[in-house]
Structures are given as C-alpha cells and as structure tokens.
Write an enzyme that holds these catalytic residues in place. Structure first.
Site, PDB file in Angstrom:
ATOM      1  N   ILE A 164       9.428  -4.688   7.661  1.00 55.61           N
ATOM      2  CA  ILE A 164       8.814  -3.884   8.730  1.00 55.61           C
ATOM      3  C   ILE A 164       9.281  -2.435   8.622  1.00 55.61           C
ATOM      4  CG2 ILE A 164       8.685  -3.562  11.247  1.00 55.61           C
ATOM      5  CD1 ILE A 164       9.238  -6.742  11.295  1.00 55.61           C
ATOM      6  N   ASP A 165       8.351  -1.557   8.383  1.00 54.16           N
ATOM      7  CA  ASP A 165       8.639  -0.127   8.346  1.00 54.16           C
ATOM      8  C   ASP A 165       7.651   0.627   9.244  1.00 54.16           C
ATOM      9  OD1 ASP A 165       9.363   2.438   7.801  1.00 54.16           O
ATOM     10  OD2 ASP A 165       8.986   2.377   5.662  1.00 54.16           O
ATOM     11  N   GLU A 184       8.988  -9.201  -7.366  1.00 56.33           N
ATOM     12  CA  GLU A 184       7.628  -9.359  -6.808  1.00 56.33           C
ATOM     13  C   GLU A 184       6.644  -9.788  -7.886  1.00 56.33           C
ATOM     14  OE1 GLU A 184       6.393  -6.353  -4.005  1.00 56.33           O
ATOM     15  OE2 GLU A 184       4.290  -6.500  -4.595  1.00 56.33           O
ATOM     16  N   ASP A 215      14.935  -1.391  -1.167  1.00 53.99           N
ATOM     17  CA  ASP A 215      13.527  -1.767  -1.061  1.00 53.99           C
ATOM     18  C   ASP A 215      12.745  -1.115  -2.218  1.00 53.99           C
ATOM     19  OD1 ASP A 215      11.288  -2.867   0.212  1.00 53.99           O
ATOM     20  OD2 ASP A 215      10.955  -1.081   1.452  1.00 53.99           O
ATOM     21  N   HIS A 216      11.970  -1.898  -2.936  1.00 56.14           N
ATOM     22  CA  HIS A 216      11.110  -1.387  -4.019  1.00 56.14           C
ATOM     23  C   HIS A 216      11.850  -0.554  -5.074  1.00 56.14           C
ATOM     24  CE1 HIS A 216       7.387  -2.821  -2.243  1.00 56.14           C
ATOM     25  NE2 HIS A 216       7.797  -2.354  -1.084  1.00 56.14           N
ATOM     26  N   ALA A 241       4.329  -6.117   6.451  1.00 57.52           N
ATOM     27  CA  ALA A 241       4.189  -7.086   7.548  1.00 57.52           C
ATOM     28  C   ALA A 241       4.318  -6.461   8.938  1.00 57.52           C
ATOM     29  CB  ALA A 241       5.209  -8.207   7.365  1.00 57.52           C
ATOM     30  N   ASP A 301      11.084  -3.965  -8.277  1.00 60.78           N
ATOM     31  CA  ASP A 301       9.642  -4.146  -8.120  1.00 60.78           C
ATOM     32  C   ASP A 301       8.938  -3.712  -9.399  1.00 60.78           C
ATOM     33  OD1 ASP A 301       7.032  -4.289  -7.507  1.00 60.78           O
ATOM     34  OD2 ASP A 301       7.089  -2.926  -5.788  1.00 60.78           O
ATOM     35  N   HIS A 348       0.892  -2.395   2.699  1.00 60.39           N
ATOM     36  CA  HIS A 348       1.784  -1.402   3.301  1.00 60.39           C
ATOM     37  C   HIS A 348       1.009  -0.416   4.179  1.00 60.39           C
ATOM     38  CE1 HIS A 348       4.342  -2.720  -0.142  1.00 60.39           C
ATOM     39  NE2 HIS A 348       5.255  -2.657   0.799  1.00 60.39           N
ATOM     40  N   GLY A 349       1.711   0.159   5.139  1.00 62.03           N
ATOM     41  CA  GLY A 349       1.114   1.197   5.957  1.00 62.03           C
ATOM     42  C   GLY A 349       0.498   0.659   7.233  1.00 62.03           C
TER      43      GLY A 349
HETATM   44  P1  13P Z   1       4.834  -2.056   6.568  1.00 60.12           P
HETATM   45  O1  13P Z   1       4.218  -0.795   6.059  1.00 60.12           O
HETATM   46  O2  13P Z   1       3.803  -3.065   6.949  1.00 60.12           O
HETATM   47  O3  13P Z   1       5.813  -1.828   7.651  1.00 60.12           O
HETATM   48  O4  13P Z   1       5.630  -2.720   5.333  1.00 60.12           O
HETATM   49  C1  13P Z   1       6.924  -2.287   5.001  1.00 60.12           C
HETATM   50  C2  13P Z   1       7.393  -2.822   3.716  1.00 60.12           C
HETATM   51  O5  13P Z   1       6.845  -3.736   3.130  1.00 60.12           O
HETATM   52  C3  13P Z   1       8.590  -2.215   3.159  1.00 60.12           C
HETATM   53  O6  13P Z   1       8.891  -2.720   1.892  1.00 60.12           O
HETATM   54  O1  G3H Z   2       7.190  -0.197   1.221  1.00 62.07           O
HETATM   55  C1  G3H Z   2       7.569   0.944   1.404  1.00 62.07           C
HETATM   56  C2  G3H Z   2       8.323   1.300   2.622  1.00 62.07           C
HETATM   57  O2  G3H Z   2       7.475   1.346   3.734  1.00 62.07           O
HETATM   58  C3  G3H Z   2       9.092   2.557   2.403  1.00 62.07           C
HETATM   59  O3  G3H Z   2       8.288   3.670   2.446  1.00 62.07           O
HETATM   60  O4  G3H Z   2       8.836   4.940   0.354  1.00 62.07           O
HETATM   61  O5  G3H Z   2       7.835   6.083   2.357  1.00 62.07           O
HETATM   62  O6  G3H Z   2      10.217   5.285   2.404  1.00 62.07           O
HETATM   63  P1  G3H Z   2       8.831   5.096   1.850  1.00 62.07           P
HETATM   64 ZN    ZN Z   3       7.236  -3.224   0.688  1.00 56.25          ZN
END
Ligand code: 13P
Ligand code: G3H
Ligand code: ZN
Length: 307
Positions: A253-254, A134, A82-83, A211, A104, A178-179
């Site tokens: 979803i995080d 992205e 991710d990212h 999301a 990203d 995010h968040g």
């Molecule tokens: P949320 O912070 O909405 O869960 O998004 C997570 C995300 O986009 C991880 O790449």
């Molecule tokens: O988009 C980011 C994710 O929510 C991951 O967050 O870099 O704090 O692990 P993190």
């Molecule tokens: Zn993200």
C-alpha cells in the site's frame, strides 16, 4: 524489539488466513503514523522503501527513522526494499540493515529473471536477509516501466522459478496495478490464477502489489478542495480480504497513503489559509495516515492482535 525478517510473520499469516500490510515510507510523519496504527491495533508491520524513496530521503535518515520505530514500539517490524532493480541496489540495502529485499526482474525474460534473482538470494541469505521476487507484470507504472495491459503470472512457471531461485516470497500479477487509477471498468482480480499458484506452491507466501483501495472519501476531499483525481479507482476491500484469506501474506500500500496526506493537507489549507507552520498541517496528515492504516489492519488485512 530489533527489526525482524518476514519469515515468521508470513508463516503465521499464511496459517491464520490474514496478510501483513507493507506500507511505503518516505518521511518521518509517514513512519510515525503507520507505527502508531500498528501499536494501537497490535499488528506486525512491513515498512518498505523504494529506490525513489531512498533517493528522496537518503538511506541514512531512513535507517535511523526505522531504528526509532523499533525503539518506540515493541512490534515485529520488517524493513524492506520495494522494487529493487539491480544486484548492487539489493546488496547495498542488505549491507545497510534492511531485513528483506525485493529484486524485481519481472520485465526480463524468465531465464534472466531466474539468474538475477538467484544472485540476490545467495547474497541476501548469506547475510540473514529474505528475498521477494516477481513473476508476471502489473499494468500501470512500475518503477518507470509503464504498461497498459496486465501480463498475468503463468502458474506453470512458479514452481520452477521458486525452486531454481530459492526466493522466500513471490509477487504475482492477478489484475492489480500501481497508482490510483487501477480499473477502467468493473474491478476484477484473477482469483483462479491465485488459486492455481497456491496449489503449485503449498504453504508459500504470495505478495500483492498495487493493492491500494483508493477510498472514495479521499478522492472526494481532493476534488472538493481544488485537486483533480477524477476516475481514480482502487481494489475493492472485499477482494483484498479474499486474497488475504488465501495465500497472499503481504499486501502493498502506497497510493492510499499519498491520497490520505494530500486530502488532509488540501482540506487544512482551505480551512486555515493563514497557517504556514508545517507542524500545523503535518500533524493532522500524520493522524490521517494512522486512521487509514488502522482501518486497513482491522478491516482488510486482519493482522490486528497478531503482534
Ligand atoms: P499502490 O500504488 O496500489 O499503493 O501499490 C503500491 C505498491 O505496490 C508498492 O510496491
Ligand atoms: O510500486 C511503487 C511504489 O508505489 C513506490 O513508488 O517509486 O514513486 O516511490 P515510488
Ligand atoms: Zn509494487
């Protein structure tokens, strides 16, 4: 079943009008909760690791936990970065058994984004790994880059970006962030942009970051048991459902996982102040993750019974 790429998952999701959940993982209980939810609902899964998660948990541990997930379940599971913020990080993930990576470079000018994405695509594709990139920028915090306002994806750029990079899926900015604090007022997503992107890129999988829907019950529990997440607001589930019925094939979803764990553990300690064995509070936290993910799969993503 060995780890899979997202190619087949996305094709079926696109045609079937549903999306695959991409859940961020940092530790064993989170992986277990998500995989149990996938098994109970027969859903394909994407388990994703951020650069921060790699630093926190160590890539060797994460790899072995992913291997355990493939042994303990018979689900199609993709292992995704991710990212990713550099060619070197993406390469290291490709070399370490990830089946999908995100580069990203959305904060870079268009030409630089194309160049870096193309470099990652060439290496990843040579190794059978798929790539997400992205275009546009989400408001909120994105891997240490903080932005107050959305920079919506320009549909005029997407065809050129995809054809020049050869990327396999594209994350776009339509108003999510995010968040846990996503909207100050009424939650709105730019479905007009999504529809326009879909028109320019027929049959191409689109990704929605930021999301989480921030369920009110977690916000209330955290408040009730001494925390403070006042003002937290997520993407309403019906908007996510609508996106999933369109070209969105991957929904990230995080934050909802973080909220589920925190709400559960805060409640647990309030009710059992004498507990100090981590299994006493991590087991219910794992169950809370499972229940939350099952709800998403059935009511938001629509990926149940698609494994
Ligand atoms: P949320 O912070 O909405 O869960 O998004 C997570 C995300 O986009 C991880 O790449
Ligand atoms: O988009 C980011 C994710 O929510 C991951 O967050 O870099 O704090 O692990 P993190
Ligand atoms: Zn993200």
């Amino acid at each position: 079943m060995p780890l899979v790429t997202t190619t087949e998952m996305f094709k079926k999701a696109y045609d079937g009008g549903y999306a695959i959940g991409a859940f961020n993982i940092n530790n064993m209980e989170t992986i277990q909760g998500i995989v149990e939810a996938g098994m109970e609902t027969r859903s394909p899964l994407i388990l994703q690791v951020s650069k921060g998660a790699r630093q926190y948990a160590n890539v060797t541990y994460l790899k072995k936990l992913m291997e355990a997930a493939t042994i303990e379940s018979d689900l199609p599971i993709a292992f995704h970065l991710d990212h990713g913020d550099s060619f070197e990080l993406c390469k290291d993930c490709v070399d370490n058994g990830f089946t999908s990576v995100m580069i990203d470079a959305s904060h870079m000018p268009f030409e630089e984004n194309v160049k870096l994405t193309r470099q990652v695509v060439e290496y990843a594709h040579d190794h059978g790994v798929v790539v997400e990139a992205e275009l546009g920028k989400l408001a909120g915090i994105e891997e240490h880059v903080v932005s107050d306002s959305h920079q919506y994806t320009d549909p005029d750029e997407v065809q050129e970006f995809v054809s020049r990079t050869g990327v396999d899926s594209l994350a776009i900015a339509i108003g999510t962030s995010h968040g846990a604090y996503k909207f100050k007022g009424k939650p709105e997503l730019r479905f007009d942009i999504l529809a326009e992107v879909e028109k320019r890129l027929p049959n191409f999988p689109i990704v929605l970051h930021g999301a989480s829907s921030v369920p009110q019950k977690f916000v209330d529990l955290i408040d009730q048991y001494g925390g403070n997440v006042k003002g937290a607001q997520g993407v309403p589930e019906e908007l996510l459902r609508k996106a999933a019925s369109m070209a969105v094939c991957k929904i990230n979803i995080d934050s909802d996982i973080r909220l589920a764990i925190t709400a559960c553990i805060r409640q647990h300690f309030a009710e059992h102040p004498e507990h100090f064995d981590p299994r006493q509070y991590l087991a219910p936290a794992r169950t809370a993750i499972k229940e939350m993910v099952k709800h998403k799969i059935i009511n938001v993503l629509g990926s149940n019974d698609k494994a």
